[in-house]
Design a protein around this motif. Structure first.
Motif, PDB file in Angstrom:
ATOM      1  N   UNK A  31      -5.528   4.185 -18.222  1.00 13.19           N
ATOM      2  CA  UNK A  31      -4.489   3.158 -18.074  1.00 13.19           C
ATOM      3  C   UNK A  31      -3.276   3.717 -17.329  1.00 13.19           C
ATOM      4  N   UNK A  32      -2.911   4.953 -17.656  1.00 15.30           N
ATOM      5  CA  UNK A  32      -1.790   5.578 -16.955  1.00 15.30           C
ATOM      6  C   UNK A  32      -2.048   5.667 -15.461  1.00 15.30           C
ATOM      7  N   UNK A  33      -3.245   6.070 -15.099  1.00 14.89           N
ATOM      8  CA  UNK A  33      -3.602   6.145 -13.679  1.00 14.89           C
ATOM      9  C   UNK A  33      -3.621   4.755 -13.032  1.00 14.89           C
ATOM     10  N   UNK A  34      -4.086   3.759 -13.798  1.00 13.98           N
ATOM     11  CA  UNK A  34      -4.082   2.385 -13.284  1.00 13.98           C
ATOM     12  C   UNK A  34      -2.654   1.928 -13.003  1.00 13.98           C
ATOM     13  N   UNK A  35      -1.739   2.236 -13.932  1.00 11.48           N
ATOM     14  CA  UNK A  35      -0.341   1.850 -13.727  1.00 11.48           C
ATOM     15  C   UNK A  35       0.264   2.557 -12.514  1.00 11.48           C
ATOM     16  N   UNK A  36      -0.103   3.809 -12.305  1.00 13.25           N
ATOM     17  CA  UNK A  36       0.411   4.516 -11.126  1.00 13.25           C
ATOM     18  C   UNK A  36      -0.009   3.775  -9.857  1.00 13.25           C
ATOM     19  N   UNK A  37      -1.260   3.362  -9.786  1.00 17.11           N
ATOM     20  CA  UNK A  37      -1.729   2.616  -8.613  1.00 17.11           C
ATOM     21  C   UNK A  37      -1.017   1.271  -8.496  1.00 17.11           C
ATOM     22  N   UNK A  38      -0.878   0.577  -9.616  1.00 17.08           N
ATOM     23  CA  UNK A  38      -0.205  -0.721  -9.635  1.00 17.08           C
ATOM     24  C   UNK A  38       1.234  -0.584  -9.126  1.00 17.08           C
ATOM     25  N   UNK A  39       1.976   0.343  -9.737  1.00 17.66           N
ATOM     26  CA  UNK A  39       3.369   0.508  -9.351  1.00 17.66           C
ATOM     27  C   UNK A  39       3.508   1.073  -7.941  1.00 17.66           C
ATOM     28  N   UNK A  40       2.567   1.905  -7.529  1.00 17.84           N
ATOM     29  CA  UNK A  40       2.632   2.479  -6.182  1.00 17.84           C
ATOM     30  C   UNK A  40       2.566   1.394  -5.121  1.00 17.84           C
ATOM     31  N   UNK A  41       1.714   0.420  -5.333  1.00 17.65           N
ATOM     32  CA  UNK A  41       1.636  -0.647  -4.336  1.00 17.65           C
ATOM     33  C   UNK A  41       2.809  -1.595  -4.487  1.00 17.65           C
ATOM     34  N   UNK A  42       3.251  -1.815  -5.718  1.00 12.13           N
ATOM     35  CA  UNK A  42       4.386  -2.715  -5.967  1.00 12.13           C
ATOM     36  C   UNK A  42       5.651  -2.196  -5.291  1.00 12.13           C
ATOM     37  N   UNK A  43       5.863  -0.878  -5.341  1.00 11.90           N
ATOM     38  CA  UNK A  43       7.066  -0.290  -4.753  1.00 11.90           C
ATOM     39  C   UNK A  43       6.842   0.208  -3.329  1.00 11.90           C
ATOM     40  N   UNK A  44       5.698  -0.139  -2.738  1.00 10.49           N
ATOM     41  CA  UNK A  44       5.491   0.125  -1.321  1.00 10.49           C
ATOM     42  C   UNK A  44       4.992   1.506  -0.968  1.00 10.49           C
ATOM     43  N   UNK A  78      -2.613  -9.331 -14.171  1.00  9.08           N
ATOM     44  CA  UNK A  78      -1.679  -9.231 -13.047  1.00  9.08           C
ATOM     45  C   UNK A  78      -2.412  -8.991 -11.731  1.00  9.08           C
ATOM     46  N   UNK A  79      -3.486  -8.228 -11.778  1.00  7.63           N
ATOM     47  CA  UNK A  79      -4.284  -7.998 -10.565  1.00  7.63           C
ATOM     48  C   UNK A  79      -4.978  -9.292 -10.144  1.00  7.63           C
ATOM     49  N   UNK A  80      -5.516 -10.015 -11.130  1.00  6.90           N
ATOM     50  CA  UNK A  80      -6.133 -11.306 -10.800  1.00  6.90           C
ATOM     51  C   UNK A  80      -5.098 -12.263 -10.201  1.00  6.90           C
ATOM     52  N   UNK A  81      -3.868 -12.232 -10.728  1.00  6.48           N
ATOM     53  CA  UNK A  81      -2.835 -13.142 -10.237  1.00  6.48           C
ATOM     54  C   UNK A  81      -2.297 -12.715  -8.872  1.00  6.48           C
ATOM     55  N   UNK A  82      -1.903 -11.450  -8.746  1.00  6.41           N
ATOM     56  CA  UNK A  82      -1.170 -11.008  -7.558  1.00  6.41           C
ATOM     57  C   UNK A  82      -2.037 -10.574  -6.388  1.00  6.41           C
TER      58      UNK A  82
END
Length: 195
Positions: A31-44, A78-82
């Motif tokens: 989950x931590x690694x998933x969040x890193x990927x999520x936030x990495x794309x969110x913050x560009x 959030x992935x399904x939505x965004x």
């Protein structure tokens, strides 16, 4: 990853990788690694076409180990939505996340935004209010609660809520963003200039 910087993401990645070396079935490290990927794309910092699928794969791995991870369902929603624009699947995941942890304000506020996207504005406002009740001191939650009114076309209520955020924290950028954006969108240019 709390710093939301590339350096912070690299450091967090290293520690989550170490945790998985010690225990390859540690669902929270995935989950931590998933969040890193999520936030990495969110913050560009990472392209969405790479980061979102990687995050989804890590979430599914975490859920294969522990189906009861509320945050995994929230992030999958959030992935399904965004990214995938699968509104029904997103709603299912948010509901699962809320069933598993009904007191997570962030899950509620993300779910509220999904209702806004689906133009179910009264539900969006109600869900955002629940998020605010759960975390009344969060400027982020309070701002998005105000934004739910703005998206619903209830400008006076939305502006009132956003001004309440700014009364509490006069430097909170997101409240200014929503005020300015909505003044501009509604051709209230004089008000927009004052923000």
């Amino acid at each position: 990853s709390e710093r939301m910087t590339e350096e912070g993401f690299k450091m967090a990645f290293k520690y989550f990788q170490r945790a998985l070396e010690k225990d390859p079935d540690f669902a929270l490290a995935y989950m931590g690694l998933a969040y890193i990927n999520w936030f990495s794309t969110y913050w560009g910092n990472a392209p969405p076409e790479i980061a979102y699928p990687k995050a989804k794969s890590l979430i599914l791995k975490a859920l294969s180990i522990d189906k009861g991870l509320s945050d995994a369902h929230k992030l999958l929603g959030s992935i399904y939505m965004n990214h995938e624009w699968k509104w029904v699947k997103a709603e299912e995941e948010y509901n699962l996340a809320i069933d598993l942890n009904p007191n997570n304000a962030i899950t509620h506020i993300y779910y509220s935004f999904l209702m806004t996207v689906r133009e179910r504005h009264e539900e969006a406002i109600k869900i955002a209010k629940r998020a605010l009740d759960l975390d009344p001191l969060s400027n982020y939650i309070h701002t998005l609660y105000g934004a739910s009114y703005l998206y619903a076309g209830q400008l006076k209520k939305g502006i009132k809520e956003l001004r309440a955020v700014l009364d509490y924290d006069p430097n909170y950028f997101l409240a200014y963003f929503y005020l300015g954006f909505n003044f501009r969108a509604n051709n209230m240019l004089e008000e927009a200039r004052k923000v």
